[in-house]
Structures are given as C-alpha cells and as structure tokens.
Design an enzyme around this catalytic site. Structure first.
Site, PDB file in Angstrom:
ATOM      1  N   HIS A   1     -13.788 -14.124  -7.124  1.00 45.77           N
ATOM      2  CA  HIS A   1     -15.265 -13.309  -7.093  1.00 45.77           C
ATOM      3  C   HIS A   1     -15.198 -11.735  -7.584  1.00 45.77           C
ATOM      4  O   HIS A   1     -15.819 -11.080  -7.085  1.00 45.77           O
ATOM      5  CB  HIS A   1     -15.533 -13.167  -5.768  1.00 45.77           C
ATOM      6  CG  HIS A   1     -15.797 -14.692  -4.858  1.00 45.77           C
ATOM      7  ND1 HIS A   1     -16.907 -15.353  -5.391  1.00 45.77           N
ATOM      8  CD2 HIS A   1     -15.177 -15.256  -4.420  1.00 45.77           C
ATOM      9  CE1 HIS A   1     -16.726 -16.705  -4.807  1.00 45.77           C
ATOM     10  NE2 HIS A   1     -15.635 -16.478  -4.121  1.00 45.77           N
TER      11      HIS A   1
ATOM     12  N   GLY B   1      -5.756  21.841  12.756  1.00 49.96           N
ATOM     13  CA  GLY B   1      -7.217  21.155  13.237  1.00 49.96           C
ATOM     14  C   GLY B   1      -8.090  21.744  12.205  1.00 49.96           C
ATOM     15  O   GLY B   1      -7.920  22.470  11.108  1.00 49.96           O
TER      16      GLY B   1
ATOM     17  N   TRP C   1      -0.911  21.103   5.866  1.00 50.65           N
ATOM     18  CA  TRP C   1      -1.576  19.898   5.219  1.00 50.65           C
ATOM     19  C   TRP C   1      -2.975  20.568   4.834  1.00 50.65           C
ATOM     20  O   TRP C   1      -3.735  20.866   5.886  1.00 50.65           O
ATOM     21  CB  TRP C   1      -1.799  18.469   5.892  1.00 50.65           C
ATOM     22  CG  TRP C   1      -2.360  17.536   5.084  1.00 50.65           C
ATOM     23  CD1 TRP C   1      -1.716  16.640   4.313  1.00 50.65           C
ATOM     24  CD2 TRP C   1      -3.658  16.863   5.254  1.00 50.65           C
ATOM     25  NE1 TRP C   1      -2.363  15.717   3.884  1.00 50.65           N
ATOM     26  CE2 TRP C   1      -3.673  16.019   4.229  1.00 50.65           C
ATOM     27  CE3 TRP C   1      -4.814  17.380   5.889  1.00 50.65           C
ATOM     28  CZ2 TRP C   1      -4.806  15.337   4.147  1.00 50.65           C
ATOM     29  CZ3 TRP C   1      -6.007  16.730   5.763  1.00 50.65           C
ATOM     30  CH2 TRP C   1      -6.255  15.867   4.835  1.00 50.65           C
TER      31      TRP C   1
ATOM     32  N   ARG D   1       4.241  16.266   9.051  1.00 50.66           N
ATOM     33  CA  ARG D   1       2.876  16.322   9.376  1.00 50.66           C
ATOM     34  C   ARG D   1       1.980  17.014   8.276  1.00 50.66           C
ATOM     35  O   ARG D   1       0.753  17.088   8.481  1.00 50.66           O
ATOM     36  CB  ARG D   1       2.851  16.928  10.859  1.00 50.66           C
ATOM     37  CG  ARG D   1       3.386  16.620  11.998  1.00 50.66           C
ATOM     38  CD  ARG D   1       3.321  17.459  12.973  1.00 50.66           C
ATOM     39  NE  ARG D   1       1.792  17.507  13.560  1.00 50.66           N
ATOM     40  CZ  ARG D   1       1.430  16.830  14.210  1.00 50.66           C
ATOM     41  NH1 ARG D   1       1.939  15.530  14.910  1.00 50.66           N
ATOM     42  NH2 ARG D   1       0.161  16.756  14.676  1.00 50.66           N
TER      43      ARG D   1
ATOM     44  N   GLU E   1       0.551   3.906  -1.343  1.00 51.45           N
ATOM     45  CA  GLU E   1       0.830   5.135  -0.635  1.00 51.45           C
ATOM     46  C   GLU E   1       2.187   5.942  -0.930  1.00 51.45           C
ATOM     47  O   GLU E   1       2.126   7.262  -1.120  1.00 51.45           O
ATOM     48  CB  GLU E   1       0.566   5.390   0.806  1.00 51.45           C
ATOM     49  CG  GLU E   1       1.316   4.559   1.626  1.00 51.45           C
ATOM     50  CD  GLU E   1       1.052   4.677   3.168  1.00 51.45           C
ATOM     51  OE1 GLU E   1       0.317   5.616   3.493  1.00 51.45           O
ATOM     52  OE2 GLU E   1       1.347   3.620   3.804  1.00 51.45           O
TER      53      GLU E   1
ATOM     54  N   GLU F   1      -1.984  -4.548   3.911  1.00 52.22           N
ATOM     55  CA  GLU F   1      -1.138  -3.551   4.209  1.00 52.22           C
ATOM     56  C   GLU F   1       0.096  -3.544   3.104  1.00 52.22           C
ATOM     57  O   GLU F   1       0.581  -2.463   2.860  1.00 52.22           O
ATOM     58  CB  GLU F   1      -0.499  -4.329   5.489  1.00 52.22           C
ATOM     59  CG  GLU F   1       0.735  -3.159   6.092  1.00 52.22           C
ATOM     60  CD  GLU F   1       0.484  -1.870   6.080  1.00 52.22           C
ATOM     61  OE1 GLU F   1      -0.588  -1.415   6.232  1.00 52.22           O
ATOM     62  OE2 GLU F   1       1.370  -1.214   6.544  1.00 52.22           O
TER      63      GLU F   1
END
Ligand code: F6R
Length: 610
Positions: A506, A104, A77, A27, A490, A483
């Site tokens: 393009h 939060g 984080w 997390r 990542e 994806e």
C-alpha cells in the site's frame, strides 16, 4: 533532557562536578558549563562551552578554575536558543551574584523577560533559564531562600533548579516541579543531581525531591520545604544498584554492554515474578476484584516504550480478549480519549519522567481510570503518580538508545497479561503453561543469540552502505519491525521505516530497488507463509533482504540474502528474541559508520519537555 549536578561541602567542587557531569552526559550533550564560588575572591567563576564534557574539560585545563567548595554544573540539550556558549548553563543574574542551572521549560518566560527588561535587566542569552536567574536576582535582598521562593511562584512550566549565590558560600538551593532532581546525602557534603548515577560513587543515600518541593543544602544538613516555605520531613532512601552498573565494564559502548545485560534482566525479573507458574505482581495497586472488572486497557507511552506497549497489546488480547488500545502519550493527552472507571491505563516508561506520558496519565486519572505504570527509574514522577507500579529493575540505562529497558518492558507487559489471564481465560490452560515454560528459557535463548553476535556484525557491516532500510513484520512482530527501524535511524541516521508487512503493497513497496535493504522479521508462526510472500515480492524488485528467522528454517535461505537465526520459542514470545539481532544490526551499522552510538545527535535520554 539536561543534567544538573551541584555540590556543597569541604572538598574542591570542580573534580566532583566534572565527574558527575560525565555520568549525566546521556541526558544532553550539546553544551556544558560549571561555576564555583572562589575561596579567595568570593566571586562566582564560570566556564562554559559548546560541545561535550570533554570540551569543557579541555577548557578548564587551559583556563583553570579557582578552588571553591560550592558549585553547580550542567550539561545541556537545547530547547530555547542554539547550543552555543552564551546559551550554555549555568546562568548569572545581572549582578553576577546568583548562578543557576535549570532542566525543563519555562512556558511564560517571554512575558517574564519583557517585564524584567522593562525594569532594566539586561539579558545575554536566548534561554528561558536566564529569566529565572534574573527573577531571583530581582527579588534578592540578602535572603536567598526567600528570593528563590518568590521567583519560582512566578514560573509556569517544568523545572529542576540548582541555585548558588556569592553572598552565601556553603549554601546550595534546589527546587523542582515536573523535572527530576535528587539530593545526595554525603559525609560533610551534600549534592543535587538530575539522576542517581551522577553521585553513585559518592553516596547511596538519596532524597527524591517531589514536585513542588525545594531544599536548602549545607555541608552538614539538608532541609526540604514546600514552595510555600513549609518544612517537610523528606524520606532518605538507599539506592541498591552498584557502581559497576554505570560503567562500561570493558565494552566499547554502553549500548552494547546493555544489550549483553538483557539475559540477566529477564532472569532477575522472572525470579522475582514467577513462582512456579503463578505470576506475582503485588505492587500492581489494584484489588483482585478491580482487575477482574477491567473491560478495556489503554497503553500510553512514547518511542521505544510505545513499541513495547504495542507488543503487549497483541499478547494481552490473545490471552484475555480484553481489548487493548495503544496511544502515543502525546496523542492521548489531547484527543479526549474515551476512558471510564473500568479502564486500566498502563503507562510504560524507562525514565518515568517523560512529559507526555505524565500528562497522559494525569488526563486518564482525571477521567477516573486506574493507572499502573511499568517503569525502570525508581522514585520517578510516573511511579509517584500511579495507583500501582511494576518496576522493571533493568538497572540504569545509559546508552541513549533504549535496549534492555525495552526488553524488560515487553517482559513485564507479558507478565501482566499472564496475571490478567487469571481472571479472563481466553487460551487453553495447556498453551499458557507452555508460554510460561518457554518464558523461563528466554535468558538462555538470549545468551545463544549473543554468542552469535560476530555473524550479526558481519551481516550489518556488509549492509551498512544502504541509504535506506525498510523493516517489516507481522502480528506480534510488527512492533519489533517498528523498533528495529527506530534503533537504526536514531543511532546511524540512516532513514528507516518500520511497517506491518501487509501494508508494504500500500505504499512502501515503491521504495524498493537494488539500493534498499529490507529487514524481514520472520520467525516461525501462523503468518510465516505471508512473510515469505512479502519477501518474494521484495526479491522481484531486487531489494536486498536480511531475514530474522527461527533456527532450523532452511526454506528462508532461498528468499533472503542473509539470514540471522534466533532459537525457537512460543510465537507470542518471539519479540523477546528478535529484538536482540535488531539491536545488534543497528549497533554494528552505526559503529561501522563511525557514529556516536551512545550519544546520537539531537537526542537525549529522558524527554522531560513536551
Ligand atoms: C529510543 C528511546 C526513546 C524512549 C522514549 C520514551 O531508543 O529511548 O524512544 O523510549 O523517549 O522514554 P521513556 O521510556 O523514558 O518514557
């Protein structure tokens, strides 16, 4: 987005908290800390450090923590303030009596901080969290519950909180609004945690604290209240997934373990949802007449879940001709979308706690739309706020890069498409029966792909030196290309773009030369020839091509430097197959480059802030 674990009981808190933190590290992992109320001195003793949990463990090895049976810990984080020791949680109030851990964002923290400073409080960090600790300290006159209650009424934003106080060993207070927090019920001990895996080896009995609820935990009881202090009867649920689900099970990383779980995830889902050729989605929360009346669908989601939604759009439109729009949830919430009573909102989310996705469904509901969520995390905020919930039951996903949750989201969207086909039949019945037959073969097809993973590893390693990747796909595999690029960037930090192949000319074609690799997602379909033309254009500019193609396609070898084959299936189901080689390419490249696959830099598993 930060992990909290708290303990109150009769055992030593430290090992339990450290073990729980390790399971929450997905997390957030830029700094961490722990605090316990010492049995001997009665003071709260804290250890904090920049870096991962292993750094905290090293610190505690050198600077032992005293024995204590009430404690709090946190893995961070960073949102407010750099990831350093001073900003790491838990945080004290001025008096060092009160200690808190928070997940939060407090939106009004600056004005609260100014106010508290004017009243003489001294701050030692740049965090919004310290404001909460100081505020509780400010109100504290001996009654901890009352002080927490008064403080949280002043906070705006999202928070999950754990609070302890040196005057009250044996008490742990929790509160939440907008960020997840669960309570674990043990024997002679109780826990709070941001997610179930943290306490799974301690108990299976959990209370999912709701928004606007707080709780007082002692070793022998848990009482839940509203923020106004009114007692509520909280439901204790039993968690069904087993402890092995949160272990690596012999794999070097969670990501590769979770990639291997994909056949089982789909098999389990189809067993539950496909009765012969009938799709059963009882928990959809909408009556047949409501489903029949839908004239527009919006999918709202973020990141990988957005890509799953995009694949869902192609599938549902093809089967039903119901127009499907898709928005990144962060856009939907602010752009005043045209939504009405006959609009169905499908919210897709692994965690069910993504702040933007939650805000998007609130906006849609305000406009009168019905919301069905496709979600993996049982009891999460999204599931509580939706009219219907289709659980993907993929099991806990620990690797930060989503893999099995993505496959499960696509599969559930396809099942939903098949259910809507019952009301709006836009394809011949025979073709839909073929889709269902092929759907049932997907788990077996996955196993075939996984059996060939060594070849994919070789291709990945050979191409890991490229400094830039382009991923191209068309039609229902345009989302697959997006994806594939997201997975690679990542976890390996290699710049990667996902594009619809028709868009290449393009702009992105300017990138191509002998130093770039292009992954072309080109299974057999009615636009296969178009993909071949794109590949010729890439070759003409010396780009290196890795093609993902259907077994038996010999032609493609002439156009690509490397070919990775997937078994044949119905064209509309190909995203369920090509995802695996794309995940494996990203995984093996990242491993080859020595990257931290399960915990990539700057990322966190569940994005509970905007
Ligand atoms: C990428 C990834 C993210 C999530 C996104 C949404 O591998 O995991 O892009 O898909 O943050 O998260 P959920 O699905 O929890 O809403």
């Amino acid at each position: 987005m930060c992990g909290i674990i708290g303990y109150v009981g009769k055992r030593s808190a430290t090992p339990i908290l450290i073990d729980g933190l390790r399971k929450l590290e997905y997390r957030g992992y830029d700094s961490s800390g722990i605090g316990v109320i010492a049995n001997t001195s009665g003071n709260i003793v804290v250890r904090k450090t920049k870096g991962k949990i292993k750094d905290l463990v090293n610190l505690i090895d050198k600077q032992k923590l005293p024995q204590g049976q009430t404690g709090l810990s946190h893995t961070r984080w960073a949102t407010h303030g750099a990831p350093n020791r001073a900003n790491a949680h838990p945080h004290f109030d001025d008096s060092k009596k009160i200690l808190i851990a928070h997940n939060g964002i407090i939106e009004n923290y600056e004005s609260l901080k100014e106010n508290l400073k004017r009243q003489g409080h001294k701050f030692v960090s740049d965090t919004d969290t310290e404001v909460i600790a100081q505020l509780i300290g400010h109100f504290y006159k001996g009654d901890l519950f009352d002080a927490v209650k008064r403080a949280i009424r002043q906070l705006r934003g999202a928070f999950a909180l754990g609070v302890i106080c040196k005057d009250h060993p044996g008490t742990l207070i929790a509160a939440r609004i907008g960020s997840p927090l669960i309570i674990g019920i043990g024997k002679d001990e109780n826990y709070i945690a941001s997610d179930v895996p943290a306490i799974l080896n301690l108990t299976r009995k959990v209370i999912y604290l709701k928004d606007g609820e707080m709780a007082v935990l002692k070793d022998d009881k848990v009482d839940v209240f509203t923020f106004l202090g009114k007692k509520v009867a909280a439901k204790v649920r039993t968690v069904t997934f087993n402890v092995d689900a949160v272990k690596k099970g012999g794999f070097p990383h969670f990501m590769i373990k979770e990639i291997h779980e994909q056949p089982d995830v789909i098999e389990g889902m189809l067993k539950l949802r496909l009765k012969g050729s009938k799709v059963v989605l009882k928990e959809i929360g909408l009556k047949a007449s409501e489903l029949k009346g839908i004239n527009h669908i919006f999918v709202v989601a973020c990141g990988t879940a957005y890509h799953a939604g995009l694949a869902g759009k192609y599938f549902i439109e093809k089967l039903t001709r119901i127009p499907v729009s898709i928005d990144a949830a962060s856009e939907f919430r602010y752009r005043d979308p045209v939504v009405g009573k006959k609009t169905l909102i499908i919210a897709v989310s692994q965690s069910g706690e993504t702040a933007d996705t939650l805000a998007a469904i609130r906006e849609a509901k305000r406009k009168g739309a019905k919301v069905v969520s496709i979600c993996n995390a049982v009891g999460s905020s999204l599931t509580r706020e939706s009219d219907g919930v289709l659980y993907t039951h993929a099991g806990p996903e620990i690797g930060v890069a989503s893999t099995k949750a993505y496959i499960a989201q696509i599969a559930m969207l396809f099942l939903l498409g098949l259910r809507l086909y019952d009301f709006k039949k836009a394809l011949p019945k025979k073709e839909v029966s073929r889709i269902i037959r092929e759907f049932k073969k997907i788990p077996g097809r996955h196993k075939e792909i996984l059996a060939g993973k060594d070849k994919i590893a070789k291709v990945a390693k050979k191409n890991s030196h490229f400094g830039c990747f382009l991923f191209l796909g068309r039609n229902i595999n345009y989302p697959s290309a997006m994806e594939g690029a997201l997975k690679l960037k990542e976890i390996s930090y290699i710049p990667a773009e996902g594009y619809p192949a028709g868009e290449m000319k393009h702009g992105p074609i300017a990138l191509i030369d002998e130093y770039r690799a292009v992954v072309c997602v080109s299974p057999q379909s009615d636009i296969y020839e178009k993909m071949i033309s794109n590949m010729q254009e890439i070759r003409a500019r010396k780009g290196k091509i890795i093609a993902i193609a259907t077994q038996g396609d010999a032609v493609i070898k002439k156009h690509a430097n490397h070919v990775i084959y997937v078994p044949p299936t119905h064209n509309l189901l190909t995203p369920l197959l090509v995802a695996l080689p794309l995940q494996l390419i990203a995984y093996y490249i990242a491993v080859q480059l020595g990257c931290d696959v399960d915990q990539p830099r700057n990322l966190a598993k569940s994005v509970t802030v905007e």
